[in-house]
Design an enzyme around this catalytic site. Structure first.
Site, short mmCIF file in Angstrom:
data_model
loop_
_atom_site.label_atom_id
_atom_site.label_comp_id
_atom_site.label_asym_id
_atom_site.label_seq_id
_atom_site.Cartn_x
_atom_site.Cartn_y
_atom_site.Cartn_z
CB SER A 1 -37.47 -66.08 -7.25
OG SER A 1 -36.76 -67.18 -6.50
CG ASP B 1 -38.71 -66.76 0.65
OD1 ASP B 1 -38.42 -67.95 0.21
OD2 ASP B 1 -38.40 -65.82 -0.12
CG HIS C 1 -39.73 -68.18 -2.72
ND1 HIS C 1 -38.62 -67.19 -2.80
CD2 HIS C 1 -39.68 -68.68 -3.91
CE1 HIS C 1 -38.26 -67.17 -3.84
NE2 HIS C 1 -38.81 -67.96 -4.46
#
Length: 249
Positions: free
Chosen positions: A102, A199, A229
């Site tokens: 991320s 996601d 995610h």
């Protein structure tokens, strides 16, 4: 191989918590996500892989995250980039493989651009480059904009626990580190990207934009159609380790 833990003292007196597995290189370096920490499922899975295979591995918590010192509200992309570079400098030698999740995918790209001679390869999970400007800022509701204007901070609701404090300083600083505005992201090392098709935080199209922008010809983008995610299911962890072994062996 056992894992050791300690703190890295920064010039301003803040302390970065880290854990390290000694072993064969190149060292794998974990770069976590926004408001995440080094004790997460994916970071732990890599630690177990490193210990089982005699590979060097370093994971750490950014300023204001996990076991490290500092107030999360005072954190910026500038600060977290500096943390990553400090860890590379102090705890690793020679080539490294950066694994970023991320926001860690953005930090990994910034680190690779800063010290390209050190980065052998990268594995990115739901990478979120430019997320402050491209993903977060457009979704701030009117009341959030009012909070930012009045208080300099907005408490963003989160599916993962307590609201995240988003500061005006974070948004302003993040804009300075945008990498997707350029025609090309100057990273020439091999890159593997794992992205969930479901996601809710980082659209697959955003991660694909990064894949297209990276200069390296050796970029593999894997879309996990039903993935979220975090990509922390058993099958996702298997994909992560396979991607890591693909670029490190």
């Amino acid at each position: 191989m056992s894992e050791t833990s300690e703190f890295l003292e920064r010039p301003d007196g803040e302390r970065l918590a880290w854990r390290k597995v000694d072993g064969a290189g190149p060292a794998v370096v974990w770069l976590g996500g926004f408001k995440s920490d080094m004790a997460g499922t994916k970071a732990q899975a890599i630690a177990e892989w490193a210990q089982a295979n005699g590979r060097a591995y370093v994971r750490f918590d950014y300023f204001g995250h996990g076991e490290s010192s500092g107030d999360f509200r005072d954190g910026t992309i500038t600060r977290w980039r500096e943390d990553a570079l400090a860890v590379l400098d102090a705890l690793t030698e020679g080539p490294v493989v950066l694994v970023g999740s991320s926001m860690g995918g953005w930090v990994a790209c910034l680190a690779a651009m800063a010290v390209p001679e050190r980065v052998k390869a990268m594995v990115l999970i739901a990478p979120a480059p430019d997320f402050t400007e491209k993903l977060m800022k457009p979704e701030i509701p009117p009341e959030g904009l009012a909070d930012l204007a009045r208080d300099g901070v907005w408490l963003r609701p989160s599916e993962y626990g307590e609201p995240y404090p988003i500061t005006a300083a974070l948004l302003e600083d993040g804009a300075r580190w945008s990498i997707l505005e350029a025609q090309e992201v100057p990273i020439e090392a091999p890159v593997r990207i794992l992205q969930g098709g479901e996601d809710p935080d980082v659209p697959w199209s955003h991660a694909l934009q990064l894949a297209h922008a990276i200069k390296s010809p050796d970029v593999v983008f894997t879309l996990v159609k039903d993935g979220d995610h975090r990509l922390s299911r058993a099958e996702d962890l298997t994909r992560l380790i396979s991607a890591l072994e693909d670029v490190i062996l």
